[in-house]
Design an enzyme around this catalytic site. Structure first.
Site, mmCIF file in Angstrom:
data_model
loop_
_atom_site.group_PDB
_atom_site.id
_atom_site.type_symbol
_atom_site.label_atom_id
_atom_site.label_comp_id
_atom_site.label_asym_id
_atom_site.label_seq_id
_atom_site.Cartn_x
_atom_site.Cartn_y
_atom_site.Cartn_z
ATOM 1 N N CYS A 157 0.868 -1.665 -0.229
ATOM 2 C CA CYS A 157 0.386 -0.164 -0.110
ATOM 3 C C CYS A 157 0.868 1.327 0.116
ATOM 4 O O CYS A 157 1.696 1.614 -1.001
ATOM 5 C CB CYS A 157 -1.164 -0.116 1.084
ATOM 6 S SG CYS A 157 -2.252 0.500 1.484
ATOM 7 N N HIS A 177 -3.932 -4.439 0.095
ATOM 8 C CA HIS A 177 -3.164 -5.458 1.523
ATOM 9 C C HIS A 177 -3.106 -6.300 1.000
ATOM 10 O O HIS A 177 -4.461 -6.781 1.289
ATOM 11 C CB HIS A 177 -3.724 -4.857 2.774
ATOM 12 C CG HIS A 177 -4.031 -3.184 2.949
ATOM 13 N ND1 HIS A 177 -2.873 -2.983 3.914
ATOM 14 C CD2 HIS A 177 -4.376 -2.361 2.788
ATOM 15 C CE1 HIS A 177 -2.773 -1.649 3.743
ATOM 16 N NE2 HIS A 177 -3.841 -1.218 2.710
ATOM 17 N N GLU A 180 -2.348 -8.678 3.251
ATOM 18 C CA GLU A 180 -2.538 -9.809 4.355
ATOM 19 C C GLU A 180 -4.578 -9.352 4.451
ATOM 20 O O GLU A 180 -4.573 -9.447 5.446
ATOM 21 C CB GLU A 180 -1.777 -8.998 5.322
ATOM 22 C CG GLU A 180 -2.625 -7.507 6.170
ATOM 23 C CD GLU A 180 -2.044 -6.328 4.877
ATOM 24 O OE1 GLU A 180 -2.046 -5.317 5.296
ATOM 25 O OE2 GLU A 180 -1.512 -6.418 3.788
#
EC number: 4.3.2.10
Length: 195
Positions: free
Chosen positions: A76, A174, A176
């Site tokens: 990001c 993202h 994650e």
């Protein structure tokens, strides 16, 4: 060793937990020697480019990041910091990927939510990933599509979803927070050699 850089401007917990779910033991640190000896390095980021670069410089991380030869992944804002310059805060960045960052041209900002990748270039980071996979984005600034773009996405306009140069790769989304698709990308970064 897998290092998650503690830049003081990121929510590190979700990335830490995502890496641990893959059976790895990441270390969150700003210690220069630890960063230099890492096998893989993550550069996460939340907030503005100006504040993030101020934190990186205050922690004497700039030269170390610029000298790393092992694989580095920016996420990001972390991806945007890998470029030469960001028009957000009018700030020079790390200069590791030869592109710049500007505001996304879209009727609604930020671009927040799930989106797919298009025009995916062959690269080990995408092993098992195609245009049917979805990733979670939260951003208002972009790297335009260019020579170092590995995958695109669209919100108002096409933009770089993944960029790479030499040992450095960046994801605008993202991973994650992107479920199984993101976990697969993280696994590829941690286990496969970049090309």
């Amino acid at each position: 060793m897998i290092v998650i850089l503690d830049t003081g401007c990121a929510n590190l917990r979700s990335l830490f937990n995502a890496v641990k779910r893959l059976g790895k033991e990441p270390v969150v640190t700003k210690d220069l020697a630890t960063i230099k000896s890492a096998r893989r390095v993550f550069l996460p980021g939340v907030g503005t480019a100006g504040a993030a670069m101020n934190n990186i410089e205050a922690r004497d991380l700039t030269a170390t990041l610029q000298e790393l030869t092992q694989p580095v992944m920016g996420i990001c804002l972390g991806m945007q910091l890998l470029t030469r310059y960001s028009s957000e805060s009018d700030v020079p960045c790390l200069g590791l990927i030869d592109t710049e960052v500007r505001e996304l041209n879209a009727p609604r900002l930020p671009h927040m939510g799930w989106n797919q990748l298009t025009d995916i270039k062959p690269n080990p980071i995408f092993d098992g990933i195609d245009q049917n996979h979805w990733f979670y984005f939260v951003h208002s600034f972009i790297a335009p599509v260019g020579p170092f773009t590995l995958a695109q996405s669209q919100h108002g306009e096409l933009f770089s979803a993944v960029i790479a140069q030499n040992n450095v790769i960046g994801a605008q989304f993202h991973p994650e927070r992107s479920g199984k698709s993101g976990a697969l990308m993280l696994k590829n970064f941690l286990e496969k050699e970049p090309c």
